[in-house]
Enzyme design. Sequence first.
Site, PDB file in Angstrom:
ATOM      1  N   TYR A 109     108.663  93.270 -21.265  1.00 13.32           N
ATOM      2  CA  TYR A 109     110.056  93.677 -21.084  1.00 13.32           C
ATOM      3  C   TYR A 109     110.704  93.965 -22.440  1.00 13.32           C
ATOM      4  CZ  TYR A 109     115.092  92.464 -20.401  1.00 13.32           C
ATOM      5  OH  TYR A 109     116.459  92.407 -20.423  1.00 13.32           O
TER       6      TYR A 109
ATOM      7  N   ASP B 194     108.108  83.126 -17.529  1.00 14.04           N
ATOM      8  CA  ASP B 194     109.316  83.760 -17.010  1.00 14.04           C
ATOM      9  C   ASP B 194     108.977  84.238 -15.606  1.00 14.04           C
ATOM     10  OD1 ASP B 194     111.371  85.520 -16.322  1.00 14.04           O
ATOM     11  OD2 ASP B 194     111.660  86.209 -18.378  1.00 14.04           O
TER      12      ASP B 194
ATOM     13  N   ILE C  68     111.051  85.261 -13.099  1.00 14.75           N
ATOM     14  CA  ILE C  68     112.238  85.805 -12.443  1.00 14.75           C
ATOM     15  C   ILE C  68     111.930  86.773 -11.294  1.00 14.75           C
ATOM     16  CG2 ILE C  68     113.670  85.491 -14.494  1.00 14.75           C
ATOM     17  CD1 ILE C  68     113.678  88.506 -14.871  1.00 14.75           C
TER      18      ILE C  68
ATOM     19  N   LYS D  54     116.992  89.208  -9.901  1.00 11.99           N
ATOM     20  CA  LYS D  54     116.030  90.136  -9.303  1.00 11.99           C
ATOM     21  C   LYS D  54     115.788  89.818  -7.831  1.00 11.99           C
ATOM     22  CE  LYS D  54     115.604  91.718 -13.447  1.00 11.99           C
ATOM     23  NZ  LYS D  54     116.219  92.984 -13.849  1.00 11.99           N
TER      24      LYS D  54
END
Lengths: 517, 470
Positions: free
Chosen positions: B143, B228, B230, B270
């Site tokens: 990202y 992470d 998410i 998300k």
Amino acid sequence: MVTHIAHKHLVHSAWKKLGDKLCSTTVLMGFCSLSNLAMADRHGEDDSPYFAGWKAYDLNPYDLLYNPSGIIQMGLAENQVGTDLLEEWLEKHSDIPTWKGTLTSFKQTALYQDYHGLAKFRKALANFMAEVRGRRVKIDPDMIVLTAGATAGNEILTFCIADPEEALLVPTPYYPGFDRDLRWRTGVEIIPVKCYSYNDFEITFPALEKAYQEGLNKKQSIKAILITNPSNPLGLTISPQTLTMILDYAAEKSIHVISDEVYAGTVFSPDPFTSVLEIVQSSNKYNPETVHVVYSLSKDLGLPGFRIGAIYSSNPKIVTASRRMSSFSLISSQTQVLLKCLLSDSAFIAEYLATVKERLKRRNEEFKRGLKEMGIDSLQGNAGLFSWVNLRSLLVFDNLDGEMKLWRVILEEIGLNVSPGCSFHCEEPGWFRVCYGNMSEDEMNVALGRIKSFMSGGRAQEEVLLSTSKTDISAAQEEVLSTDLSVAAAVVAATAAAACTALGLDASDLQPEPLAH
Amino acid sequence: MLSKKVRLDAHGEDSSYFLGWKEYEKNAYDDVQNPTGIIQMGLAENQLSFDLLEAWLASNQDAARLTKNGESVFRELALFQDYHGLPEFKNVLVDFMAEIRRNKVSFDPRKLVLMAGATSANETLMFCIAEPGDAFLLPTPYYPGFDRDLKWRTGVELVPIHCSSSNGFKVTKFALEEAYQQAQKLSLNVKGVLITNPSNPLGTTMSHDELEVLITFAIAKKIHIISDEIYSGTVFDHPSFISIMKALLDRKLEETEVWNRVHVVYSLSKDLGVPGFRVGMIYSNNETLVSAATKMSSFGLISSQTQYLLSKLLSDKKFTKNYMKENRKRLKARREMLVTALRDAGIECLKSNAGLFCWVDMRNLLSSNTFDAEVELWKKILREAGLNVSPGASCHCSEPGWFRICFANMSEETLKVSMQRMKAFVEKNTQQCRRGGGRVTHQESGCNSRRRSLSNWVLNLCSYDREPYR
């Protein structure tokens, strides 16, 4: 004579050095693999009585019905005097929080994460800020950077203005949270600008100069002066003359001025509140790109839970950088939508501000009068949610120790959690910040009643004060008899050095620091 | 006069990832008012299930109105700024997180720290774990926001773990070791590895083997793992999601050191599609870290108004169960739409089972196997096809030609329009290649179909436990 506090400092200092050293070594069996930031205590929350008193209150909170002898929380600068008005407004506009009464849909709100913030909200906030400053200041909505509270705003501005180990000048007494907000993750230092009671703690040129020189002597690069106006804990606005003096000083030294104005809407005196922005905008003597304001709705509107803060700056580089940094501290879009509607209701806002000021004025006067009747003086405040009270005459020892003992007596014997001046870095012992905006008038009167009975206890009161002091004094005296300053330090250092050797670390820099003044 | 952080501009926002956004903002597609405008396919948002949220809100007005059984709770919420977070919110969050992991893992609300978004959570973890100048290893592609979130104010360095298309961009032991050695060459002290699982931009979940390799590596090097997660609620296809916490439990590592060095980042941005509400969190078994992070969360608390609304939403288990099921179904269908349409245009995607995007192979459209050619292609797609997609270079991909294309931030009709444009674009550019139309030689041309089938053949040779292409 070695006081208890001095001894504690030495021990603490030596162990802290050992602790820091251990933490910066990565080899150690994985037990200490976090950063110095996480392991050390620069956030200040473990030592400060400001936080200790909170904890005591949490265990035994006052309630009129269920716990009338509990501790009354007078250490929390919250504004509850106008909450009833906000509740009424919400009831009348109950569709707004459900997105029915707004032009923004739930979907639009939920998706909106642009760090510019909702334009309509920023506009409404700019309008509100100008209103609070009597419309004598122009606030450009495009120069507002939204942050999740002034806590974030102050940290972000510090990140933008200063590098690690650089310094800010901050007049004392100041809000204890600054030790964390301005210093912790930024690595920036605070140099106190010491103010005294002889002139009601006004910031003077010699005080500024002395602090600045101190910084120079320590080879610290000073980047800004940070003032709180109206002041926490003084509850007093800074006069236009003093503001001008500060602006002149900063201009001469080529440093920034940051003005934390979170209490701007709580000024209840007939003299209007003068923001630094007013002086800068009405003169062309100052470079507006070096003067910045931090604001919040936590105090003026009593909404600390909603996390609504802002940085206001005319410096495009600072606006751009702080806006990008605000990604780490954005205001919930749901809250922006609600507040946009609230702040746009100008009739309500005008009524709210006027009512809150009137109620705070009454509280302040009643409280001051109540204390005066018991022979207790407080600063003649004109703003804020608290009184700055002078209890120096009650100190058994005219020093920090004495102040802490008195604080404990007030907490344990009178049942009030107040904030001792030392937590605000006040230079003179015996001053306390006492909050009255976070309770009903009745509760405030209960508090006054408790103080009154304690004070009129006469001999009983004196005995309590003295006996509490005696226990600690004899303990300290014993320590003086059995320990010498240098011996105490040497014992600690030797223990620490042995620990280092066992762990294979260099122990040469583990000498305890000399005691400050 | 200002700090280095401002002067040196290390926030990372000048990358193409953000430039594409700006182009879009100047000329945004609208099916009625601007049908030739740019379609935003660079934004990983989940817009597919708002109707479900809105329906819930309509039948549960209390939550948004700040009332409880008709009584106002405004006062308590307005004053609630405790950095421990609203207890009822944390309780339902841990249940929700467990539900996403099919209840194979349970979470303790006391180990959860709330923050204003995963952006804030990731930065806070850096502050708590690393000193300025320390390094974290990240598998590429990753990202683009990490360059800001993890490095800017913390002074931490990022060292890439190079993953390659030859094995579907999976993390290998070799790649981990190579990255570690690279860090050492640069005299950087490695504090940990940060993985995004499910991956952004790949849209894939990490396999059991990958997690094993990672955990073994972290134990050996005595470093942290940040996972992470998410996108954990967007896993719509097999294989099922394995959380790092589950992987640790499977190896019975609860009483060991590494247990205190593994941390999970989560967010509702998300899975629930509410990025504006700024709901992020850190989960860790490390008490010291939880304590420090809790204090740091003062700089980014979640609005109590929002905590209350979402605590009510997530406490409705019937709703959450139905929402997750329906949301996944819709994401899967969208992914199918995109993959099929792209294939129809002659473009393949990495086989994905999660996320709000596909990782698209456009190597055969490159004029040369270089990142310059990738930028050139990206700009052409932006200007000629009117599509803002994210070039692999912005995600630090080590091979040029890969792009992330989002499918969940628009209506179905808009997606169809975008695919029509893409097909036309590919056709036009393929024809140009074949004619040798004033561009690079036929031999070097990336749109040589023989080269494409060669790639497939090589890939089939190297396939591991799943095929990277459908």
